[in-house]
Write an enzyme that holds these catalytic residues in place. Sequence first.
Site, short mmCIF file in Angstrom:
data_model
loop_
_atom_site.label_atom_id
_atom_site.label_comp_id
_atom_site.label_asym_id
_atom_site.label_seq_id
_atom_site.Cartn_x
_atom_site.Cartn_y
_atom_site.Cartn_z
N THR A 167 39.20 -68.48 -3.68
CA THR A 167 40.11 -70.04 -3.52
C THR A 167 41.31 -69.94 -4.37
O THR A 167 41.66 -69.50 -5.49
CB THR A 167 38.85 -71.26 -3.78
OG1 THR A 167 40.33 -72.16 -3.14
CG2 THR A 167 38.57 -71.05 -5.07
N LYS A 174 38.46 -76.76 -7.06
CA LYS A 174 36.73 -75.88 -6.41
C LYS A 174 36.03 -75.84 -7.25
O LYS A 174 35.08 -75.03 -8.07
CB LYS A 174 36.93 -75.54 -5.46
CG LYS A 174 37.33 -76.46 -3.81
CD LYS A 174 37.77 -75.62 -3.19
CE LYS A 174 38.21 -76.07 -1.44
NZ LYS A 174 38.31 -75.26 -0.21
N ASP A 178 34.51 -73.50 2.70
CA ASP A 178 35.87 -74.50 3.61
C ASP A 178 35.11 -75.91 2.92
O ASP A 178 33.88 -75.33 3.58
CB ASP A 178 36.34 -74.09 4.43
CG ASP A 178 37.16 -74.40 5.16
OD1 ASP A 178 38.34 -74.26 4.65
OD2 ASP A 178 37.33 -75.04 6.62
N THR A 179 36.09 -76.85 3.29
CA THR A 179 35.27 -77.82 3.31
C THR A 179 35.52 -79.09 3.94
O THR A 179 37.06 -78.63 4.67
CB THR A 179 35.78 -78.23 1.95
OG1 THR A 179 34.81 -77.44 1.03
CG2 THR A 179 35.10 -79.77 1.58
N PHE A 211 40.10 -85.04 -6.07
CA PHE A 211 41.01 -84.43 -5.04
C PHE A 211 41.22 -84.47 -3.90
O PHE A 211 40.37 -84.77 -3.83
CB PHE A 211 41.27 -82.86 -5.36
CG PHE A 211 40.33 -81.90 -4.97
CD1 PHE A 211 39.10 -82.22 -5.49
CD2 PHE A 211 41.02 -81.52 -4.10
CE1 PHE A 211 38.21 -81.52 -5.37
CE2 PHE A 211 39.67 -80.47 -3.08
CZ PHE A 211 38.16 -80.38 -3.68
N GLY A 212 42.27 -84.38 -3.37
CA GLY A 212 41.99 -84.69 -1.98
C GLY A 212 41.41 -85.55 -1.26
O GLY A 212 42.24 -87.03 -1.57
N TYR A 213 40.69 -86.05 -0.30
CA TYR A 213 40.07 -87.41 -0.08
C TYR A 213 39.32 -88.11 -1.05
O TYR A 213 38.84 -88.89 -0.59
CB TYR A 213 39.18 -87.07 1.36
CG TYR A 213 40.32 -87.19 2.36
CD1 TYR A 213 41.23 -87.15 3.00
CD2 TYR A 213 40.23 -85.74 2.84
CE1 TYR A 213 41.79 -86.91 4.56
CE2 TYR A 213 41.02 -84.75 3.65
CZ TYR A 213 41.62 -85.63 4.30
OH TYR A 213 42.57 -84.78 5.45
N ARG A 267 30.01 -80.03 -2.25
CA ARG A 267 30.01 -79.06 -2.33
C ARG A 267 29.11 -78.37 -4.01
O ARG A 267 28.55 -76.98 -4.20
CB ARG A 267 31.74 -78.72 -3.87
CG ARG A 267 31.73 -77.52 -4.31
CD ARG A 267 33.47 -77.46 -4.71
NE ARG A 267 34.23 -77.50 -3.43
CZ ARG A 267 34.47 -78.62 -2.87
NH1 ARG A 267 34.77 -79.77 -4.35
NH2 ARG A 267 35.62 -78.97 -2.39
P1 ITT Z 1 41.17 -72.61 -0.66
O1 ITT Z 1 41.30 -72.44 0.91
O2 ITT Z 1 42.45 -71.99 -1.31
O3 ITT Z 1 39.81 -72.38 -1.00
P2 ITT Z 1 42.23 -74.99 0.45
O4 ITT Z 1 42.96 -76.72 -0.31
O5 ITT Z 1 42.91 -74.85 1.37
O6 ITT Z 1 41.37 -74.12 -0.75
P3 ITT Z 1 39.68 -76.38 2.11
O7 ITT Z 1 40.60 -75.08 3.31
O8 ITT Z 1 38.20 -76.75 2.45
O9 ITT Z 1 40.60 -75.97 0.83
O10 ITT Z 1 40.75 -78.40 2.41
C1 ITT Z 1 40.01 -78.66 2.75
C2 ITT Z 1 40.45 -80.62 2.74
O11 ITT Z 1 39.58 -80.71 2.17
C3 ITT Z 1 41.81 -80.20 1.46
O12 ITT Z 1 42.81 -80.72 1.58
C4 ITT Z 1 40.91 -80.82 0.00
O13 ITT Z 1 42.02 -81.33 -0.22
C5 ITT Z 1 40.47 -81.94 1.13
N1 ITT Z 1 38.72 -81.38 0.20
C6 ITT Z 1 38.03 -80.71 0.29
N2 ITT Z 1 37.05 -80.84 -0.43
C7 ITT Z 1 37.50 -81.98 -1.17
C8 ITT Z 1 36.59 -82.38 -2.10
O14 ITT Z 1 35.15 -82.65 -2.95
N3 ITT Z 1 37.01 -84.18 -2.09
C9 ITT Z 1 37.94 -84.48 -1.39
N4 ITT Z 1 38.92 -83.79 -0.99
C10 ITT Z 1 38.13 -82.19 -0.63
#
Ligand code: ITT
Length: 194
Positions: free
Chosen positions: A8, A13, A69-70, A149-151, A178
């Site tokens: 990653t 993560k 992947d998430t 982070f993210g959502y 996760r």
């Molecule tokens: P890698 O592929 O390098 O592991 P990435 O950030 O591209 O990292 P993903 O492809 O899994 O990771 O992205 C999924 C999206 O969902 C991305 O926009 C993240 O910010 C969001 N995301 C993933 N896990 C999350 C979490 O635990 N809480 C909030 N948002 C999350």
Amino acid sequence: MSTLIFATNNQHKVDEIRTVIGSTFNIITLAEANINIDIPEPHDTIEENAEEKSSFIFKLTNKDCFGEDTGLEVEALNGEPGVKSARYAGDGRSSLDNIKKLLQNLQEIDNRKAHFKTIISLVLDGKSYSFEGICKGTITKELKGVDGFGYDPIFVPEGSTKTFAEMTMEEKNIYSHRRKATDKLINFLSNKQS
Ligand code: ITT
């Protein structure tokens, strides 16, 4: 147990998974393995993209590794953004742009149910395994909290009244997709060792 490379580029993560794994197993990041690469995510499912990450790094290094992947799947949006979670608002857009688009699409909608899904894909001794973690919850109407982070600022997991972004990492790990997938990974690796 030999070292596992975590395929990653997302440091959040790494931090979350390291907190769960503790010192049980040794994981190193791509950066620590001197691999400077953006792994492609070309597939239509979270499962396939997780597998792509681990198999890509395995082919490159021939070492034990895992990727994950998430996606955030929102019921009223037929599972969107799902596999497109990272680029929901378009390629190169920020997490804030993704959140704004999601809130916009849910503006008139009462059903706020959603879940995060994480798939961890492991390659160990050349064989592939996968582990799923799901966290059910709801989408808020506005952003709350500054951590994570993210959502995270718009997701409240079942059993809490706070968004993930209002929690410490340890609190998030009580509920998180996760952590659940990581528990399964740890369990599997522990059984392999014994
Ligand atoms: P890698 O592929 O390098 O592991 P990435 O950030 O591209 O990292 P993903 O492809 O899994 O990771 O992205 C999924 C999206 O969902 C991305 O926009 C993240 O910010 C969001 N995301 C993933 N896990 C999350 C979490 O635990 N809480 C909030 N948002 C999350």
